[in-house]
Scaffold this motif. Structure first.
Motif, mmCIF file in Angstrom:
data_model
loop_
_atom_site.group_PDB
_atom_site.id
_atom_site.type_symbol
_atom_site.label_atom_id
_atom_site.label_comp_id
_atom_site.label_asym_id
_atom_site.label_seq_id
_atom_site.Cartn_x
_atom_site.Cartn_y
_atom_site.Cartn_z
ATOM 1 N N PRO A 151 0.826 -1.218 0.000
ATOM 2 C CA PRO A 151 0.000 0.000 0.000
ATOM 3 C C PRO A 151 0.853 1.258 0.000
ATOM 4 O O PRO A 151 1.829 1.369 0.748
ATOM 5 N N GLY A 152 0.494 2.200 -0.863
ATOM 6 C CA GLY A 152 1.201 3.471 -0.922
ATOM 7 C C GLY A 152 2.391 3.499 -1.850
ATOM 8 O O GLY A 152 2.984 4.559 -2.052
ATOM 9 N N LEU A 153 2.768 2.330 -2.423
ATOM 10 C CA LEU A 153 3.916 2.276 -3.319
ATOM 11 C C LEU A 153 3.486 1.998 -4.752
ATOM 12 O O LEU A 153 2.551 1.236 -4.997
ATOM 13 N N VAL A 154 4.189 2.622 -5.690
ATOM 14 C CA VAL A 154 4.045 2.326 -7.111
ATOM 15 C C VAL A 154 5.279 1.540 -7.536
ATOM 16 O O VAL A 154 6.402 1.924 -7.210
ATOM 17 N N THR A 155 5.094 0.414 -8.228
ATOM 18 C CA THR A 155 6.226 -0.380 -8.689
ATOM 19 C C THR A 155 6.131 -0.578 -10.193
ATOM 20 O O THR A 155 5.051 -0.808 -10.727
ATOM 21 N N GLU A 156 7.268 -0.471 -10.861
ATOM 22 C CA GLU A 156 7.318 -0.682 -12.302
ATOM 23 C C GLU A 156 8.417 -1.689 -12.611
ATOM 24 O O GLU A 156 9.579 -1.481 -12.242
ATOM 25 N N LEU A 157 8.053 -2.794 -13.261
ATOM 26 C CA LEU A 157 9.031 -3.813 -13.642
ATOM 27 C C LEU A 157 9.902 -3.267 -14.757
ATOM 28 O O LEU A 157 9.403 -2.843 -15.800
ATOM 29 N N LEU A 158 11.220 -3.295 -14.552
ATOM 30 C CA LEU A 158 12.149 -2.771 -15.535
ATOM 31 C C LEU A 158 12.773 -3.875 -16.389
ATOM 32 O O LEU A 158 12.831 -3.772 -17.608
ATOM 33 N N PHE A 159 13.254 -4.932 -15.753
ATOM 34 C CA PHE A 159 13.830 -6.051 -16.490
ATOM 35 C C PHE A 159 13.974 -7.241 -15.553
ATOM 36 O O PHE A 159 13.739 -7.124 -14.340
ATOM 37 N N THR A 160 14.315 -8.381 -16.112
ATOM 38 C CA THR A 160 14.629 -9.557 -15.308
ATOM 39 C C THR A 160 16.065 -9.961 -15.609
ATOM 40 O O THR A 160 16.586 -9.705 -16.705
ATOM 41 N N GLU A 161 16.711 -10.581 -14.637
ATOM 42 C CA GLU A 161 18.089 -11.003 -14.839
ATOM 43 C C GLU A 161 18.303 -12.406 -14.280
ATOM 44 O O GLU A 161 17.613 -12.823 -13.344
ATOM 45 N N PRO A 162 19.237 -13.150 -14.882
ATOM 46 C CA PRO A 162 19.488 -14.514 -14.400
ATOM 47 C C PRO A 162 20.055 -14.508 -12.988
ATOM 48 O O PRO A 162 20.634 -13.519 -12.534
ATOM 49 N N ARG A 163 19.857 -15.609 -12.331
ATOM 50 C CA ARG A 163 20.502 -15.803 -11.044
ATOM 51 C C ARG A 163 21.842 -16.510 -11.245
ATOM 52 O O ARG A 163 22.045 -17.242 -12.217
ATOM 53 N N VAL A 164 22.741 -16.294 -10.289
ATOM 54 C CA VAL A 164 24.039 -16.956 -10.303
ATOM 55 C C VAL A 164 24.292 -17.576 -8.939
ATOM 56 O O VAL A 164 23.722 -17.155 -7.928
ATOM 57 N N ALA A 165 25.155 -18.579 -8.942
ATOM 58 C CA ALA A 165 25.617 -19.175 -7.692
ATOM 59 C C ALA A 165 26.883 -18.444 -7.247
ATOM 60 O O ALA A 165 27.712 -18.061 -8.073
#
Length: 287
Positions: A151-165
């Motif tokens: 609540p009260g926040l605006v979120t915008e998806l910018l990109f996705t990135e792979p995970r690493v170990a």
């Protein structure tokens, strides 16, 4: 007694300084005057905004919530009177780790070139929302879906990135070109409980890690891995933004990609926030 803008400014100074004495010095008031303003505001709202003693002051839960509203109200008032001056105030961009990944430097350089009147300050804050909920920043770069719908926040998806170990550089796993979640599950998993996104739920229920070791920030996470206390999982950007001689990063192709968001408060506290969102989106998407 009616509440005026000076009461809000006084409360925000108290919240930022965590001290009546320092707030008084900042506002060029006496400490009793600052204390009276706080008491008047609490009486008007009917809640206690801060717990204070001789050597300690901390906002209550109600105080932290009211801080957001007070900051928005003061920002709106200032913007209405002098938008030029408000734009010259630094735009504070928080992140808990890895910032904007490969787009960090392009963002900072283009912003300086295109918005020279508004300094952009990149702040690393070890907090789930990188200081956004607390009011320490105007916007934040966040990873994982945990803040979506807050609540009260605006979120915008910018990109996705792979995970690493992330594994000890002198250990056997570092000799492999790629790793799997199953490879890591036999070792203790380092979990950043303050701002991280890795939890045992990343693994299938029947093949979870043998144990976890908790840390509170990225520096401690890296140090623990280098010391051989366990292994970790992070975003690909971490390998570039947080290199460590004792830690080897390896691709983890069977782990789901990590979402990177820009978040800000609905009542934006800086008039350039939407300009920042537009630039970040263009950089991430190439549009």
């Amino acid at each position: 007694m009616s509440i005026e803008l000076r009461h809000l400014r006084c409360f925000l100074a108290i919240a930022e300084e965590s001290s009546l004495t320092r707030a008084a010095a900042r506002l060029h008031l006496t400490q009793p005057a600052v204390s009276r303003n706080l008491v008047a505001l609490e009486k008007h709202l009917g809640v206690r905004l801060a717990e204070r003693s001789t050597h300690h002051l901390a906002l209550t839960a109600e105080g932290r919530a009211f801080r957001e509203k007070a900051a928005a109200a003061v920002a709106a008032f200032d913007a209405a009177l002098d938008t030029g001056a408000l734009r010259r105030r630094p735009l504070r961009l928080g992140h808990a780790w890895s910032a904007f990944g490969p787009y960090t430097t392009p963002l900072l350089r283009r912003w300086e070139r295109e918005h020279p009147e508004t300094p952009l300050e990149l702040l690393r804050i070890d907090d789930r929302t990188a200081g956004l909920i607390r009011g320490d920043v105007d916007a934040a770069l966040l990873r994982g879906p945990g803040v979506v719908g807050t609540p009260g926040l605006v979120t915008e998806l910018l990109f996705t990135e792979p995970r690493v170990a992330a594994v000890p550089a002198d250990g056997p796993l570092a000799a492999r070109p790629t790793l799997t979640l199953a490879d890591l599950a036999t070792r203790p998993i380092l979990v950043n409980t303050v701002s991280g996104t890795t939890t045992p739920s990343l693994w299938p229920p029947e093949a979870g890690p043998v144990s976890t070791v908790t840390v509170a920030n990225t520096d401690d996470w890296l140090a623990a891995i280098a010391a051989g206390r366990g292994v970790g999982v992070s975003s690909a950007s971490t390998a570039d933004m947080h290199p460590h001689p004792g830690v080897a990063f390896r691709p983890l192709p069977d782990a789901p990609h990590l979402q990177v968001f820009l978040a800000w408060r609905e009542a934006a506290t800086h008039p350039a926030t939407h300009d920042l969102a537009t630039l970040a989106w263009h950089l991430a998407t190439g549009a």
